[in-house]
Scaffold this motif. Sequence first.
Motif, short mmCIF file in Angstrom:
data_model
loop_
_atom_site.label_atom_id
_atom_site.label_comp_id
_atom_site.label_asym_id
_atom_site.label_seq_id
_atom_site.Cartn_x
_atom_site.Cartn_y
_atom_site.Cartn_z
N SER A 232 33.97 29.94 41.36
CA SER A 232 35.06 30.83 40.99
C SER A 232 34.60 32.26 41.23
CB SER A 232 35.46 30.63 39.52
OG SER A 232 34.34 30.84 38.67
N TRP A 233 35.55 33.18 41.38
CA TRP A 233 35.23 34.57 41.67
C TRP A 233 35.19 35.39 40.39
CZ3 TRP A 233 33.52 35.71 46.39
CH2 TRP A 233 33.85 34.84 47.44
N VAL A 234 34.15 36.23 40.29
CA VAL A 234 33.95 37.03 39.08
C VAL A 234 33.73 38.48 39.49
CG1 VAL A 234 32.52 37.36 37.02
CG2 VAL A 234 32.89 35.04 37.93
N PRO A 235 34.37 39.45 38.81
CA PRO A 235 34.15 40.87 39.14
C PRO A 235 32.67 41.21 39.10
CG PRO A 235 35.99 40.65 37.62
CD PRO A 235 35.37 39.29 37.73
N ILE A 236 32.22 41.99 40.08
CA ILE A 236 30.80 42.28 40.21
C ILE A 236 30.26 43.02 38.99
CG2 ILE A 236 31.14 44.46 41.45
CD1 ILE A 236 28.66 43.67 43.15
N GLU A 237 31.11 43.79 38.33
CA GLU A 237 30.66 44.53 37.15
C GLU A 237 30.18 43.60 36.04
OE1 GLU A 237 33.24 47.04 39.57
OE2 GLU A 237 33.51 45.04 38.70
N LYS A 238 30.77 42.40 35.96
CA LYS A 238 30.34 41.43 34.95
C LYS A 238 29.09 40.67 35.38
CE LYS A 238 34.96 40.61 33.02
NZ LYS A 238 35.98 39.57 32.69
N CYS A 239 28.84 40.66 36.68
CA CYS A 239 27.69 39.91 37.20
C CYS A 239 26.39 40.70 37.16
CB CYS A 239 27.96 39.49 38.64
SG CYS A 239 29.47 38.52 38.87
N LEU A 240 26.47 42.00 37.36
CA LEU A 240 25.25 42.81 37.47
C LEU A 240 24.34 42.74 36.25
CD1 LEU A 240 26.61 45.96 39.38
CD2 LEU A 240 25.42 43.94 40.28
N PRO A 241 24.87 42.81 35.01
CA PRO A 241 23.97 42.69 33.85
C PRO A 241 23.25 41.35 33.82
CG PRO A 241 26.10 43.59 33.18
CD PRO A 241 26.26 43.12 34.59
#
Length: 511
Positions: A427-436
């Motif tokens: 599934s696709w997740v906004p990169i802002e949520k992935c970086l942490p």
Amino acid sequence: MASAGGGALSILEYFGGEDGNRCGYCKSEAGNVSHGMWAHSLTVQDYQDLIDRGWRRSGKYVYKPLMSQTCCPQYTIRLSALNYQPNKSHKKVLKKMQKFLQDGEVCNSTSDGISVEPMDSQADSPVSCNTSFKREISEDELKPLCTEGEDPAAQHREKAMEKITDGETHKDHGDPIDTTTVKTTVYSMPKPGKGADTSKPPRRKAKDIRKERHLQKMLLQKGDQTSQQSAVTPTAAKPKAGGSKSIEEFIDVPDRENVAHRLEVKLVRSCPPSSQFKATFQESYQVYKRYQTTIHQDPPDKPTVSQFTRFLCDSPLEPETLPDGLSCGYGSFHQQYWLDGKIIAVGVIDLLPSCVSSVYLYYDPDYSFLSLGVYSALREITFTRELQKKAADLCYYYMGFYIHTCPKMRYKGQYKPSQLLCPESYSWVPIEKCLPLLESSKYSRFNGNPKEGDKDYLTELSRVRVLHKRTVMPYSIYKKRRKGPSDETVVKQYATLVGQTCAERMLLYRS
């Protein structure tokens, strides 16, 4: 999705590839781990579904990093082209190009506040190309494919497979220091100063002065708008929020006689090669050769015509057209950048049902001052937005892989709004949520719902389509006919990685 001829089929050979190979990012000798397939043919819909499961092509080689084991996890990244707004650094590159085209102004600095790496998903992907897979499929084996109980399917003729011998990776170009020419200088202690002049007002930072001037300008504009409101009709167009320009407004250059330079971007089909592609092949290849030897410092004998053809011209994608689709069709293309009648850059792209997929970029090193890596990415984003007007589903720009463990490959995250593909739920997740999550662990599941898994997981191995002895059959029948040791483990691994949908639609070649 069917082609215009209605008979396109994807034919692939899966050969695993879990052994570690050299990584082009961290330089680990055996840390790069991925699965691989050789694609004899591939429909654009099948490839769209594959890249949405983390696969990527390099020529006709299709690979998927083994995310939990590879040294530098590579996450598929895509941009919502319709919602893209250029940031300050991207605007700077666009304005620099505008000034060059209009006035001939040359900026010798390539530092625009962002990485100057090109948007080339294959150059940054250290694909293991030293595969030992050599066996060739004869043309006879790929002649009329007959599904039992059905009429013969379309013929698929492919040249014999070539062994991939070269991997393309970014290289560091730091020049070593010649210690024999280093001079030692002895500095004396500075004399004590007199301190600040109290008779003068304290110095202010230039940044603070600019902010104050900008605020004053905004207040004046607001006052003018207020005084003119009574003269404005209710149907007048409203200005854009914040006065921001669209990317198209930055790219459009007035068509006038006295411009210094003229830039034209031409789209030519690369596979099968169109007449325009054939006519410009040598010129395009020479640009590639200069790029590889100058930017990547390859030896002059490495970027050969055959290597260029295999890497950036050959493609497994079947050309397809649809009545309500793109007039140029779908498949593999080269976007050529012509400046004053000569090619200065080429963007290699795939046009798929839902996206423009960036493959590679090469350019004339003499024009490095134009930041062509960034500029071409912005042009491809604009191109995606144009295509979406003709094909509603085509609204994403795929930028290859995002590699958080490699700092110089993080530049792709500067194109927003971007999403990363969750390696477990797809599934696709906004990169802002992935970086942490990536800051704490190089491998991470992005989907926060632990119960949400792969929606296209393998459910029925028996339904996997197999091409065996020139006949298409389900795995359940192939299993009974096969002689020799069972290959169920390999077939199951393949089907799990490509998903149930593709496994039932594509043909897995088995000898």
